[in-house]
Design a protein around this motif. Sequence first.
Motif, mmCIF file in Angstrom:
data_model
loop_
_atom_site.group_PDB
_atom_site.id
_atom_site.type_symbol
_atom_site.label_atom_id
_atom_site.label_comp_id
_atom_site.label_asym_id
_atom_site.label_seq_id
_atom_site.Cartn_x
_atom_site.Cartn_y
_atom_site.Cartn_z
ATOM 1 N N MET A 168 8.315 16.714 15.074
ATOM 2 C CA MET A 168 7.573 15.749 15.913
ATOM 3 C C MET A 168 6.135 15.735 15.511
ATOM 4 N N LEU A 169 5.561 16.930 15.372
ATOM 5 C CA LEU A 169 4.089 17.132 15.012
ATOM 6 C C LEU A 169 3.883 16.490 13.736
ATOM 7 N N GLY A 170 4.911 16.660 12.667
ATOM 8 C CA GLY A 170 4.547 16.089 11.473
ATOM 9 C C GLY A 170 4.530 14.388 11.626
ATOM 10 N N LEU A 171 5.366 13.840 12.539
ATOM 11 C CA LEU A 171 5.589 12.511 12.721
ATOM 12 C C LEU A 171 4.233 11.925 13.435
ATOM 13 N N ALA A 172 3.700 12.898 14.444
ATOM 14 C CA ALA A 172 2.522 12.626 14.838
ATOM 15 C C ALA A 172 1.157 12.518 14.076
ATOM 16 N N LEU A 173 1.330 13.540 13.087
ATOM 17 C CA LEU A 173 0.130 13.502 12.251
ATOM 18 C C LEU A 173 0.274 12.235 11.141
ATOM 19 N N VAL A 174 1.481 11.943 11.015
ATOM 20 C CA VAL A 174 1.588 10.736 10.003
ATOM 21 C C VAL A 174 1.263 9.557 10.570
ATOM 22 N N TYR A 193 -5.207 5.370 11.674
ATOM 23 C CA TYR A 193 -6.637 5.644 11.436
ATOM 24 C C TYR A 193 -6.987 4.918 10.136
ATOM 25 N N LEU A 194 -6.136 4.888 9.211
ATOM 26 C CA LEU A 194 -6.409 4.234 7.703
ATOM 27 C C LEU A 194 -6.026 2.808 8.087
ATOM 28 N N GLU A 195 -5.496 2.222 9.152
ATOM 29 C CA GLU A 195 -4.815 0.961 9.396
ATOM 30 C C GLU A 195 -4.023 0.368 8.144
ATOM 31 N N ILE A 196 -2.950 1.294 8.145
ATOM 32 C CA ILE A 196 -1.704 0.943 7.025
ATOM 33 C C ILE A 196 -0.630 0.571 7.801
ATOM 34 N N GLY A 197 -0.245 -0.362 7.390
ATOM 35 C CA GLY A 197 1.332 -0.945 7.744
ATOM 36 C C GLY A 197 1.174 -1.514 9.116
ATOM 37 N N PRO A 198 2.500 -1.579 9.861
ATOM 38 C CA PRO A 198 2.532 -2.227 11.204
ATOM 39 C C PRO A 198 1.741 -1.006 12.130
ATOM 40 N N VAL A 199 1.748 0.190 11.750
ATOM 41 C CA VAL A 199 1.176 0.926 12.710
ATOM 42 C C VAL A 199 -0.173 0.704 13.176
ATOM 43 N N ALA A 200 -0.968 -0.088 12.357
ATOM 44 C CA ALA A 200 -2.360 -0.502 12.562
ATOM 45 C C ALA A 200 -2.568 -1.367 13.754
ATOM 46 N N ASN A 201 -1.396 -2.088 13.987
ATOM 47 C CA ASN A 201 -1.365 -3.196 15.291
ATOM 48 C C ASN A 201 -1.139 -2.455 16.500
ATOM 49 N N TRP A 202 -0.611 -1.000 16.331
ATOM 50 C CA TRP A 202 0.133 -0.175 17.534
ATOM 51 C C TRP A 202 -1.132 0.114 18.475
#
Length: 80
Positions: A3-9, A15-24
Amino acid sequence: MYMLGLALVLTLLKYLEIGPVANWSWWWVLAPYGLTAAWWAWADASGYTKRKEVEKIERRKQARVNKHKEALGMGTRRPR
């Protein structure tokens, strides 16, 4: 630890605004940190961490005993 590894990724992706995570929302990205803290608190409070450590020590101890028995030519006994 997963879970910590997932949180870091997720944090890095946001932060780097990569992929769909950038819009979350940041709340979704930071939620795994809270879940990790809750897991560690529960594991320590319930004795889970200590129990796993004792099991690991017992396995190492038994492996050491078996290794010495093999070296002496005694072998290990099979359970009946």
